[in-house]
Design an enzyme around this catalytic site. Structure first.
Site, PDB file in Angstrom:
ATOM      1  N   TYR A  53      44.306   8.858 -20.134  1.00 34.58           N
ATOM      2  CA  TYR A  53      43.062   8.169 -19.780  1.00 34.58           C
ATOM      3  C   TYR A  53      43.111   7.762 -18.312  1.00 34.58           C
ATOM      4  O   TYR A  53      43.873   6.875 -17.920  1.00 34.58           O
ATOM      5  CB  TYR A  53      42.839   6.930 -20.647  1.00 34.58           C
ATOM      6  CG  TYR A  53      42.598   7.214 -22.117  1.00 34.58           C
ATOM      7  CD1 TYR A  53      42.220   8.480 -22.574  1.00 34.58           C
ATOM      8  CD2 TYR A  53      42.743   6.209 -23.061  1.00 34.58           C
ATOM      9  CE1 TYR A  53      42.008   8.728 -23.924  1.00 34.58           C
ATOM     10  CE2 TYR A  53      42.517   6.442 -24.415  1.00 34.58           C
ATOM     11  CZ  TYR A  53      42.153   7.710 -24.832  1.00 34.58           C
ATOM     12  OH  TYR A  53      41.945   7.960 -26.166  1.00 34.58           O
ATOM     13  N   PRO A 205      33.006   5.375 -34.480  1.00 34.79           N
ATOM     14  CA  PRO A 205      32.135   4.959 -35.581  1.00 34.79           C
ATOM     15  C   PRO A 205      30.653   5.168 -35.271  1.00 34.79           C
ATOM     16  O   PRO A 205      29.841   5.287 -36.191  1.00 34.79           O
ATOM     17  CB  PRO A 205      32.465   3.467 -35.745  1.00 34.79           C
ATOM     18  CG  PRO A 205      32.982   3.043 -34.400  1.00 34.79           C
ATOM     19  CD  PRO A 205      33.745   4.237 -33.894  1.00 34.79           C
ATOM     20  N   LEU A 206      30.300   5.248 -33.984  1.00 33.77           N
ATOM     21  CA  LEU A 206      28.906   5.500 -33.604  1.00 33.77           C
ATOM     22  C   LEU A 206      28.663   6.975 -33.295  1.00 33.77           C
ATOM     23  O   LEU A 206      27.591   7.338 -32.781  1.00 33.77           O
ATOM     24  CB  LEU A 206      28.514   4.644 -32.397  1.00 33.77           C
ATOM     25  CG  LEU A 206      28.675   3.129 -32.564  1.00 33.77           C
ATOM     26  CD1 LEU A 206      28.063   2.398 -31.372  1.00 33.77           C
ATOM     27  CD2 LEU A 206      28.059   2.650 -33.868  1.00 33.77           C
ATOM     28  N   ALA A 207      29.641   7.836 -33.625  1.00 37.57           N
ATOM     29  CA  ALA A 207      29.487   9.287 -33.472  1.00 37.57           C
ATOM     30  C   ALA A 207      29.029   9.652 -32.071  1.00 37.57           C
ATOM     31  O   ALA A 207      28.039  10.371 -31.873  1.00 37.57           O
ATOM     32  CB  ALA A 207      28.522   9.835 -34.518  1.00 37.57           C
ATOM     33  N   LYS A 214      19.467   4.917 -30.797  1.00 45.15           N
ATOM     34  CA  LYS A 214      18.602   5.523 -29.780  1.00 45.15           C
ATOM     35  C   LYS A 214      18.145   6.927 -30.156  1.00 45.15           C
ATOM     36  O   LYS A 214      17.160   7.424 -29.608  1.00 45.15           O
ATOM     37  CB  LYS A 214      19.336   5.561 -28.435  1.00 45.15           C
ATOM     38  CG  LYS A 214      19.675   4.181 -27.888  1.00 45.15           C
ATOM     39  CD  LYS A 214      20.430   4.279 -26.573  1.00 45.15           C
ATOM     40  CE  LYS A 214      20.776   2.896 -26.031  1.00 45.15           C
ATOM     41  NZ  LYS A 214      21.536   2.979 -24.766  1.00 45.15           N
TER      42      LYS A 214
END
Length: 339
Positions: A53, A205-207, A214
């Site tokens: 990262y 978790p929000l793909a 949105k």
């Protein structure tokens, strides 16, 4: 937050793990440290980063943030990705792992890593060599536990078989994408990790933003910082993304029917599976962090879970790349097709 047990380790960690991928990239050092401290104050006890990262900058920022709070945190990082321009500075070989771990320890400013993870499988390195190296690092005290990330079920089984055959410590964790739109882990990986007592750190978790609320039918396509990373993954004109968009819209409507935001529905779902020990989140602001913490308190009843299954079939996903890796057996050469 009510702590959960990480697989067979006996270690208690928070249901949310703070992901550090954005630190040093989308967030400067001061903002990143502020989010880390806010997360710890909110009850999050685990942080996940990786040497790749921002080429170590994320690890350096995490180390600075934890200078006076290291003992309170379950600290995880990963190896495998290429560091610098030299192709030899990557992979899962003994030569690279023994060098990579020293770099991570130095950047994190610590004498041990709680969880050291193979970021991806390495087709060029014998799995036994990787396991022996990680076993040695545990026995030396440089790492306390080790795990894998997006290793398929058959490699999970192979790793535990090899460990048993050679008297080695077996993997303790598996990290993988898991969400309302990416459910393929339910088919084989989750049954395998539960059999072997492996803790799961779910991410996304929000793909990748598809479950932020949105993406709705009839709305303009949102801008995404990830759109250039994986071509086609966010193009709502593509057939597989049309189906994903329809599912995201239906899930948003389901959340609204139950007085929830889609983020709350998504995080609660990711935490619901009994195989999952903790869910990795990547908030960019204090407001994002607050939303995740609030979502972690939501409990979904059986009726809502049944409605979710009717929208997205259990064990499925819409795009192969959403699983976190390009599956080798599905590449053109493996299918006897010409490039």
């Amino acid at each position: 937050m009510t702590a959960r047990v990480l697989g067979r380790t006996g270690v208690l960690i928070s249901p949310l793990t703070l992901g550090a991928m954005n630190f040093g990239r989308h967030q400067d050092e001061d903002t990143s440290i502020g989010i880390i401290h806010a997360a710890l104050d909110a009850g999050i006890t685990a942080i996940d980063t990786a040497d790749v990262y921002e080429q170590g900058e994320s690890e350096r920022i995490v180390g600075r943030a934890l200078r006076d709070r290291r003992d309170d945190v379950f600290l995880a990082t990963k190896f495998h990705g290429k560091i610098g321009d030299d192709p030899r500075h990557a992979g899962n070989s003994r030569r690279w792992i023994t060098r990579a771990v020293e770099g991570s320890l130095r950047r994190l400013g610590t004498d041990h890593i709680d969880l050291y993870q193979a970021h991806r499988p390495d087709p060029d390195t014998d799995l036994l060599e990787t396991l022996r190296t990680l076993d040695g690092l545990v026995r030396s005290g440089k790492i306390l536990y080790y795990g894998t990330s997006v290793f398929p079920a058959h490699q999970q089984v192979e790793a535990h078989w090899l460990a048993a055959q050679h008297g080695l410590i077996a993997p303790h964790t598996q990290q993988l994408p898991y969400s309302l739109l990416v459910r393929s882990a339910e088919r084989e990986v989750f049954p395998v990790v539960r059999k072997y007592g492996v803790g799961v750190l779910g991410y996304g978790p929000l793909a990748a933003g598809w479950l932020s609320g949105k993406y709705r039918l009839g709305a303009a396509q949102p801008e995404s910082a990830r759109a250039d990373l994986i071509p086609g993954r966010f193009d709502i004109g593509a057939d597989h993304n049309q189906r994903k968009l329809a599912a995201a819209d239906a899930l948003a409507a389901l959340a609204e029917e139950n007085g929830l935001s889609l983020i709350e529905l998504a995080v609660a779902f990711a935490l619901n599976h009994p195989a999952v020990s903790s869910v990795i989140i990547g908030p960019r602001t204090a407001e994002h962090l607050d939303a995740y913490v609030k979502a972690s308190q939501v409990v979904l009843d059986a009726a809502v879970l049944d409605r979710i299954d009717a929208i997205v079939d259990p064990g499925t996903h819409f795009l192969e790349r959403d699983t976190g890796v390009d599956t080798p057996s599905l590449q053109a050469s493996s299918l006897r097709r010409t490039a």
